[in-house]
Design an enzyme around this catalytic site. Structure first.
Site, PDB file in Angstrom:
ATOM      1  N   HIS A  38       0.841  -1.203   0.000  1.00 21.78           N
ATOM      2  CA  HIS A  38       0.000   0.000   0.000  1.00 21.78           C
ATOM      3  C   HIS A  38       0.878   1.257   0.000  1.00 21.78           C
ATOM      4  O   HIS A  38       0.621   2.207  -0.725  1.00 21.78           O
ATOM      5  CB  HIS A  38      -0.886   0.053   1.250  1.00 21.78           C
ATOM      6  CG  HIS A  38      -1.922  -1.032   1.352  1.00 21.78           C
ATOM      7  ND1 HIS A  38      -2.100  -1.794   2.471  1.00 21.78           N
ATOM      8  CD2 HIS A  38      -2.842  -1.462   0.456  1.00 21.78           C
ATOM      9  CE1 HIS A  38      -3.100  -2.646   2.281  1.00 21.78           C
ATOM     10  NE2 HIS A  38      -3.556  -2.478   1.062  1.00 21.78           N
ATOM     11  N   LYS A  54     -17.286  -6.713   6.394  1.00 23.39           N
ATOM     12  CA  LYS A  54     -16.025  -7.240   6.926  1.00 23.39           C
ATOM     13  C   LYS A  54     -15.899  -6.931   8.406  1.00 23.39           C
ATOM     14  O   LYS A  54     -16.356  -5.881   8.867  1.00 23.39           O
ATOM     15  CB  LYS A  54     -14.840  -6.595   6.196  1.00 23.39           C
ATOM     16  CG  LYS A  54     -14.648  -7.103   4.776  1.00 23.39           C
ATOM     17  CD  LYS A  54     -13.349  -6.567   4.194  1.00 23.39           C
ATOM     18  CE  LYS A  54     -13.229  -6.855   2.709  1.00 23.39           C
ATOM     19  NZ  LYS A  54     -12.142  -6.103   2.085  1.00 23.39           N
ATOM     20  N   ARG A  74      -2.336  -5.864  -8.457  1.00 22.70           N
ATOM     21  CA  ARG A  74      -1.294  -6.872  -8.269  1.00 22.70           C
ATOM     22  C   ARG A  74      -1.359  -7.839  -9.441  1.00 22.70           C
ATOM     23  O   ARG A  74      -0.897  -7.541 -10.525  1.00 22.70           O
ATOM     24  CB  ARG A  74      -1.488  -7.612  -6.936  1.00 22.70           C
ATOM     25  CG  ARG A  74      -0.977  -6.851  -5.746  1.00 22.70           C
ATOM     26  CD  ARG A  74      -1.605  -7.323  -4.472  1.00 22.70           C
ATOM     27  NE  ARG A  74      -3.022  -7.037  -4.479  1.00 22.70           N
ATOM     28  CZ  ARG A  74      -3.807  -7.060  -3.418  1.00 22.70           C
ATOM     29  NH1 ARG A  74      -3.303  -7.425  -2.258  1.00 22.70           N
ATOM     30  NH2 ARG A  74      -5.068  -6.768  -3.497  1.00 22.70           N
ATOM     31  N   SER A  87      -3.152  -7.595   2.746  1.00 22.08           N
ATOM     32  CA  SER A  87      -3.428  -7.501   4.185  1.00 22.08           C
ATOM     33  C   SER A  87      -3.899  -8.848   4.724  1.00 22.08           C
ATOM     34  O   SER A  87      -3.532  -9.237   5.834  1.00 22.08           O
ATOM     35  CB  SER A  87      -4.510  -6.455   4.452  1.00 22.08           C
ATOM     36  OG  SER A  87      -4.079  -5.189   4.057  1.00 22.08           O
TER      37      SER A  87
HETATM   38  P1  ADP Z   1      -5.803  -5.983   0.495  1.00 20.85           P
HETATM   39  O1  ADP Z   1      -6.466  -6.662   1.663  1.00 20.85           O
HETATM   40  O2  ADP Z   1      -5.991  -6.784  -0.752  1.00 20.85           O
HETATM   41  O3  ADP Z   1      -4.425  -5.603   0.744  1.00 20.85           O
HETATM   42  P2  ADP Z   1      -7.139  -3.290   0.424  1.00 20.85           P
HETATM   43  O4  ADP Z   1      -8.605  -3.150   0.245  1.00 20.85           O
HETATM   44  O5  ADP Z   1      -6.604  -2.780   1.696  1.00 20.85           O
HETATM   45  O6  ADP Z   1      -6.742  -4.780   0.162  1.00 20.85           O
HETATM   46  O7  ADP Z   1      -6.390  -2.619  -0.792  1.00 20.85           O
HETATM   47  C1  ADP Z   1      -6.578  -1.316  -1.206  1.00 20.85           C
HETATM   48  C2  ADP Z   1      -5.947  -1.094  -2.544  1.00 20.85           C
HETATM   49  O8  ADP Z   1      -4.546  -1.362  -2.488  1.00 20.85           O
HETATM   50  C3  ADP Z   1      -6.470  -1.973  -3.666  1.00 20.85           C
HETATM   51  O9  ADP Z   1      -6.501  -1.178  -4.839  1.00 20.85           O
HETATM   52  C4  ADP Z   1      -5.434  -3.054  -3.781  1.00 20.85           C
HETATM   53  O10 ADP Z   1      -5.422  -3.605  -5.085  1.00 20.85           O
HETATM   54  C5  ADP Z   1      -4.177  -2.277  -3.487  1.00 20.85           C
HETATM   55  N1  ADP Z   1      -3.086  -3.118  -2.999  1.00 20.85           N
HETATM   56  C6  ADP Z   1      -3.080  -3.907  -1.913  1.00 20.85           C
HETATM   57  N2  ADP Z   1      -1.895  -4.542  -1.776  1.00 20.85           N
HETATM   58  C7  ADP Z   1      -1.127  -4.146  -2.831  1.00 20.85           C
HETATM   59  C8  ADP Z   1       0.190  -4.452  -3.273  1.00 20.85           C
HETATM   60  N3  ADP Z   1       0.941  -5.350  -2.625  1.00 20.85           N
HETATM   61  N4  ADP Z   1       0.642  -3.856  -4.397  1.00 20.85           N
HETATM   62  C9  ADP Z   1      -0.147  -2.986  -5.066  1.00 20.85           C
HETATM   63  N5  ADP Z   1      -1.390  -2.662  -4.710  1.00 20.85           N
HETATM   64  C10 ADP Z   1      -1.893  -3.227  -3.610  1.00 20.85           C
END
Ligand code: ADP
Length: 162
Positions: A17, A41, A90, A128
């Site tokens: 992130h 969630k 991703r 996450s």
């Molecule tokens: P997650 O639980 O999949 O990490 P979030 O809802 O917190 O999900 O993710 C928010 C945004 O950040 C989404 O657009 C997700 O695709 C992106 N994201 C999450 N992890 C990564 C990563 N490792 N690389 C790039 N983008 C990411």
């Protein structure tokens, strides 16, 4: 003023992130990272905690602001006067859902553009949920979480897994 909104659960925020935050902050005048409260969630960290963690890791980036929102992203987007929504991509597995969301948002508000930033290769596998799962079994997640907040997050996740 070009404002982008970067929404997510951030439960907890990872280095994947942070990489998107850093890169997006360079593309816009202002980046608003928004913790979305999803009623479907049950998060480990409260929305307030998630906001505080993101604030701590972005303290050094001047044009980043952190907020939380309980509602429709399209409404938040309008309220902020934003130019674009930023999302990280991703693998192909992210694509279908994100593409659907982008199209729906555009339908709701034709001015709502979604900009996808590809993940940096090293964070391709990082989410996450993987961090939560690994930590609950006592796995070492320290390399996946920004250093400033690592110890607290690791400790909390370990306790949550007990
Ligand atoms: P997650 O639980 O999949 O990490 P979030 O809802 O917190 O999900 O993710 C928010 C945004 O950040 C989404 O657009 C997700 O695709 C992106 N994201 C999450 N992890 C990564 C990563 N490792 N690389 C790039 N983008 C990411």
């Amino acid at each position: 003023m070009r404002i982008a909104v970067y929404p997510g659960s951030f439960d907890p925020v990872t280095r994947g992130h942070f990489d998107i935050i850093e890169r997006a902050s360079r593309l816009f005048d202002r980046l608003v990272v928004v913790v979305l409260v999803n009623p479907d969630k049950r998060p480990v960290f409260s929305a307030e905690e998630r906001v505080l963690f993101i604030e701590r890791i972005t303290a050094g980036i001047e044009n980043v602001e952190v907020d939380s929102f309980d509602g429709l992203l399209a409404d938040y987007f309008k309220e902020k006067g934003a130019t674009a929504v930023v999302k990280g991509l991703r693998a192909m597995s992210d694509f279908e859902y994100e593409f659907q969301m982008a199209l729906i948002n555009k339908q709701i508000n034709p001015e709502m553009e979604t900009l996808f930033l590809n993940t940096s290769g090293e964070y391709m596998y990082l989410s996450s949920s993987i961090v939560r799962q690994l930590a609950s079994f006592g796995g070492d997640v320290s390399s996946f979480i920004p250093a400033e907040i690592r110890d607290e997050i690791v400790e909390r996740l370990r306790k949550a897994g007990e």
